[in-house]
Design a protein around this motif. Structure first.
Motif, PDB file in Angstrom:
ATOM      1  N   VAL A 105       1.073  -1.267  -0.096  1.00 49.45           N
ATOM      2  CA  VAL A 105       0.224  -0.014   0.010  1.00 49.45           C
ATOM      3  C   VAL A 105       0.853   1.143   0.097  1.00 49.45           C
ATOM      4  O   VAL A 105       1.728   1.404   0.937  1.00 49.45           O
ATOM      5  CB  VAL A 105      -0.873   0.052   1.236  1.00 49.45           C
ATOM      6  CG1 VAL A 105      -1.853   1.320   1.156  1.00 49.45           C
ATOM      7  CG2 VAL A 105      -1.785  -1.383   1.482  1.00 49.45           C
ATOM      8  N   ALA A 106       0.833   1.949  -0.898  1.00 50.40           N
ATOM      9  CA  ALA A 106       1.072   3.419  -1.011  1.00 50.40           C
ATOM     10  C   ALA A 106       0.383   4.598  -0.448  1.00 50.40           C
ATOM     11  O   ALA A 106      -0.680   4.856  -0.688  1.00 50.40           O
ATOM     12  CB  ALA A 106       1.562   3.728  -2.332  1.00 50.40           C
ATOM     13  N   VAL A 107       1.023   5.255   0.582  1.00 46.92           N
ATOM     14  CA  VAL A 107       0.258   6.335   1.087  1.00 46.92           C
ATOM     15  C   VAL A 107       0.867   7.637   1.304  1.00 46.92           C
ATOM     16  O   VAL A 107       2.212   7.659   1.549  1.00 46.92           O
ATOM     17  CB  VAL A 107       0.152   5.903   2.843  1.00 46.92           C
ATOM     18  CG1 VAL A 107      -0.757   6.822   3.545  1.00 46.92           C
ATOM     19  CG2 VAL A 107      -0.419   4.391   2.926  1.00 46.92           C
ATOM     20  N   GLU A 108       0.361   8.622   1.189  1.00 46.21           N
ATOM     21  CA  GLU A 108       0.992  10.270   1.271  1.00 46.21           C
ATOM     22  C   GLU A 108       1.169  10.176   2.535  1.00 46.21           C
ATOM     23  O   GLU A 108       0.302  10.277   3.620  1.00 46.21           O
ATOM     24  CB  GLU A 108       0.074  11.187   0.601  1.00 46.21           C
ATOM     25  CG  GLU A 108      -0.269  11.018  -0.817  1.00 46.21           C
ATOM     26  CD  GLU A 108      -1.132  11.910  -1.516  1.00 46.21           C
ATOM     27  OE1 GLU A 108      -1.150  12.312  -2.657  1.00 46.21           O
ATOM     28  OE2 GLU A 108      -2.010  12.394  -0.708  1.00 46.21           O
ATOM     29  N   GLY A 109       2.436  10.792   3.078  1.00 45.15           N
ATOM     30  CA  GLY A 109       2.822  11.089   4.332  1.00 45.15           C
ATOM     31  C   GLY A 109       3.782  10.257   4.716  1.00 45.15           C
ATOM     32  O   GLY A 109       4.240   9.372   4.256  1.00 45.15           O
ATOM     33  N   ASP A 110       4.314  10.843   6.119  1.00 50.27           N
ATOM     34  CA  ASP A 110       5.471  10.032   6.768  1.00 50.27           C
ATOM     35  C   ASP A 110       4.843   9.115   7.808  1.00 50.27           C
ATOM     36  O   ASP A 110       3.686   8.912   7.574  1.00 50.27           O
ATOM     37  CB  ASP A 110       6.368  10.884   7.363  1.00 50.27           C
ATOM     38  CG  ASP A 110       5.853  11.678   8.713  1.00 50.27           C
ATOM     39  OD1 ASP A 110       5.006  11.140   9.254  1.00 50.27           O
ATOM     40  OD2 ASP A 110       6.339  12.896   8.799  1.00 50.27           O
ATOM     41  N   SER A 111       5.632   8.175   8.033  1.00 50.92           N
ATOM     42  CA  SER A 111       5.318   7.017   8.649  1.00 50.92           C
ATOM     43  C   SER A 111       4.528   7.140   9.997  1.00 50.92           C
ATOM     44  O   SER A 111       3.948   6.414  10.391  1.00 50.92           O
ATOM     45  CB  SER A 111       6.578   6.156   9.178  1.00 50.92           C
ATOM     46  OG  SER A 111       7.399   6.590   9.902  1.00 50.92           O
ATOM     47  N   ILE A 112       4.614   8.483  10.665  1.00 48.69           N
ATOM     48  CA  ILE A 112       3.910   8.854  11.982  1.00 48.69           C
ATOM     49  C   ILE A 112       2.801   9.632  11.594  1.00 48.69           C
ATOM     50  O   ILE A 112       2.151   9.957  12.625  1.00 48.69           O
ATOM     51  CB  ILE A 112       4.936   9.486  12.814  1.00 48.69           C
ATOM     52  CG1 ILE A 112       5.354  10.740  12.393  1.00 48.69           C
ATOM     53  CG2 ILE A 112       6.009   8.501  13.454  1.00 48.69           C
ATOM     54  CD1 ILE A 112       6.147  11.515  13.191  1.00 48.69           C
ATOM     55  N   SER A 113       2.425   9.851  10.242  1.00 48.88           N
ATOM     56  CA  SER A 113       0.963  10.595   9.985  1.00 48.88           C
ATOM     57  C   SER A 113      -0.142   9.712  10.275  1.00 48.88           C
ATOM     58  O   SER A 113      -0.010   8.597  10.465  1.00 48.88           O
ATOM     59  CB  SER A 113       1.123  11.141   8.489  1.00 48.88           C
ATOM     60  OG  SER A 113       0.855   9.915   7.749  1.00 48.88           O
ATOM     61  N   GLN A 114      -1.219  10.493  10.481  1.00 51.72           N
ATOM     62  CA  GLN A 114      -2.368   9.865  10.603  1.00 51.72           C
ATOM     63  C   GLN A 114      -2.786   8.944   9.402  1.00 51.72           C
ATOM     64  O   GLN A 114      -3.416   7.841   9.414  1.00 51.72           O
ATOM     65  CB  GLN A 114      -3.424  10.884  10.977  1.00 51.72           C
ATOM     66  CG  GLN A 114      -5.071  10.368  11.350  1.00 51.72           C
ATOM     67  CD  GLN A 114      -5.731  11.286  11.972  1.00 51.72           C
ATOM     68  OE1 GLN A 114      -5.395  12.524  12.132  1.00 51.72           O
ATOM     69  NE2 GLN A 114      -7.129  10.922  12.248  1.00 51.72           N
ATOM     70  N   ASN A 115      -2.207   9.512   8.310  1.00 51.66           N
ATOM     71  CA  ASN A 115      -2.831   8.695   7.048  1.00 51.66           C
ATOM     72  C   ASN A 115      -2.290   7.478   7.000  1.00 51.66           C
ATOM     73  O   ASN A 115      -2.896   6.245   6.696  1.00 51.66           O
ATOM     74  CB  ASN A 115      -2.385   9.529   5.539  1.00 51.66           C
ATOM     75  CG  ASN A 115      -3.068  10.507   5.314  1.00 51.66           C
ATOM     76  OD1 ASN A 115      -4.219  11.040   5.825  1.00 51.66           O
ATOM     77  ND2 ASN A 115      -2.652  11.451   4.614  1.00 51.66           N
ATOM     78  N   VAL A 116      -1.010   7.386   7.533  1.00 53.96           N
ATOM     79  CA  VAL A 116      -0.383   6.066   7.467  1.00 53.96           C
ATOM     80  C   VAL A 116      -0.924   4.961   8.611  1.00 53.96           C
ATOM     81  O   VAL A 116      -1.157   4.139   8.419  1.00 53.96           O
ATOM     82  CB  VAL A 116       1.165   6.046   7.798  1.00 53.96           C
ATOM     83  CG1 VAL A 116       1.753   4.798   8.037  1.00 53.96           C
ATOM     84  CG2 VAL A 116       1.765   6.848   6.414  1.00 53.96           C
ATOM     85  N   GLN A 117      -1.207   5.677   9.649  1.00 57.96           N
ATOM     86  CA  GLN A 117      -1.923   4.670  10.894  1.00 57.96           C
ATOM     87  C   GLN A 117      -3.381   4.162  10.456  1.00 57.96           C
ATOM     88  O   GLN A 117      -3.453   3.081  10.666  1.00 57.96           O
ATOM     89  CB  GLN A 117      -1.914   5.518  12.076  1.00 57.96           C
ATOM     90  CG  GLN A 117      -0.587   6.178  12.708  1.00 57.96           C
ATOM     91  CD  GLN A 117       0.453   4.870  12.722  1.00 57.96           C
ATOM     92  OE1 GLN A 117       0.357   3.954  13.170  1.00 57.96           O
ATOM     93  NE2 GLN A 117       1.526   5.154  12.255  1.00 57.96           N
ATOM     94  N   LEU A 118      -4.048   5.061   9.768  1.00 54.63           N
ATOM     95  CA  LEU A 118      -5.297   4.713   9.244  1.00 54.63           C
ATOM     96  C   LEU A 118      -5.233   3.796   8.202  1.00 54.63           C
ATOM     97  O   LEU A 118      -5.862   2.638   8.102  1.00 54.63           O
ATOM     98  CB  LEU A 118      -6.139   5.845   8.585  1.00 54.63           C
ATOM     99  CG  LEU A 118      -7.492   5.671   8.319  1.00 54.63           C
ATOM    100  CD1 LEU A 118      -8.407   5.150   9.383  1.00 54.63           C
ATOM    101  CD2 LEU A 118      -8.071   6.994   7.758  1.00 54.63           C
ATOM    102  N   ALA A 119      -4.242   3.899   6.972  1.00 57.97           N
ATOM    103  CA  ALA A 119      -3.985   2.904   6.178  1.00 57.97           C
ATOM    104  C   ALA A 119      -3.627   1.494   6.838  1.00 57.97           C
ATOM    105  O   ALA A 119      -4.013   0.536   5.967  1.00 57.97           O
ATOM    106  CB  ALA A 119      -2.980   3.495   5.208  1.00 57.97           C
ATOM    107  N   LEU A 120      -2.682   1.560   7.629  1.00 60.33           N
ATOM    108  CA  LEU A 120      -2.350   0.443   7.940  1.00 60.33           C
ATOM    109  C   LEU A 120      -3.342  -0.383   8.796  1.00 60.33           C
ATOM    110  O   LEU A 120      -3.613  -1.650   8.634  1.00 60.33           O
ATOM    111  CB  LEU A 120      -0.908   0.499   9.265  1.00 60.33           C
ATOM    112  CG  LEU A 120      -0.365  -0.657   9.833  1.00 60.33           C
ATOM    113  CD1 LEU A 120       0.101  -1.438   8.693  1.00 60.33           C
ATOM    114  CD2 LEU A 120       0.602  -0.183  10.991  1.00 60.33           C
TER     115      LEU A 120
END
Length: 145
Positions: A105-120
Motif C-alpha cells: 500500500v502506498a500512502v501520502e505522508g510520513d510513517s507517523i502521519s495519521q494517514n499511514v496509521q489509518l491505512a495500516l
C-alpha cells in the motif's frame, strides 16, 4: 499506460476490496503472490506499474529468509507481518496477506502521519476479511498443506 482488465485471485475479483483502501492518503494498493505475480490492484494503477510493484514487494518480503540466517533461526520463525518503508513524502506498507501472498500500500505522508496509521489499520482489517479467499488460494497452490 492502459488500464489492466479484471485481475483475480483465483475466481474472486478483489479490486473492489482494494479500492476501498483508496482515499485518506492511500494512493494505490496491490495484492501479490509470493513469487511476485499480480493478483489484484487498485483502479488507476497501470498494469506495468502494478506488475513492477508486485515484483518489488515480493523481493523485499523474501528477505525474511536472509534475515532468518542472520538471526540464526528457521525462516518459519521469522515470518513477515508488516514492514513500514518511510520515504520523504510517502510511506509504503508491505504486509503479509497469507502464507503465499502479500499486500503493498502506498500512502501520502510520513510513517507517523495519521494517514499511514489509518491505512495500516484498514489494510490489516482487509487482510483479515480476505483470509478465507486467500487461504483457499494457498490450499490450491500447496495441496499437501
Amino acid at each position: 499506460m492502459s488500464e489492466y482488465p479484471h485481475f483475480t485471485a483465483d475466481t474472486a475479483d478483489l479490486r473492489p476490496q482494494l479500492n476501498a483502501l483508496l482515499g485518506e492518503g492511500v494512493v494505490s494498493a496491490v495484492l501479490f503472490s509470493s513469487d511476485g505475480l499480480l493478483l489484484a490492484a487498485t483502479d488507476g494503477l497501470g498494469r506495468d506499474e502494478a506488475e513492477r510493484s508486485c515484483a518489488a514487494f515480493a523481493s523485499v518480503a523474501s528477505l525474511q529468509h536472509t534475515f532468518a540466517e542472520c538471526c540464526r533461526t528457521d525462516p518459519e520463525n521469522l515470518l513477515l507481518r508488516y514492514q513500514i518503508m518511510d520515504f520523504t513524502r510517502h510511506t509504503v506498507l508491505l504486509m503479509s496477506a497469507s502464507r503465499n501472498s502479500g499486500l503493498g500500500v502506498a500512502v501520502e505522508g510520513d510513517s507517523i502521519s495519521q494517514n499511514v496509521q489509518l491505512a495500516l489499520s484498514k489494510s490489516l482489517k482487509l487482510i483479515k476479511a480476505l483470509g478465507p479467499v486467500l487461504a483457499s488460494r494457498d490450499r490450491e497452490i500447496h495441496p499437501g498443506a
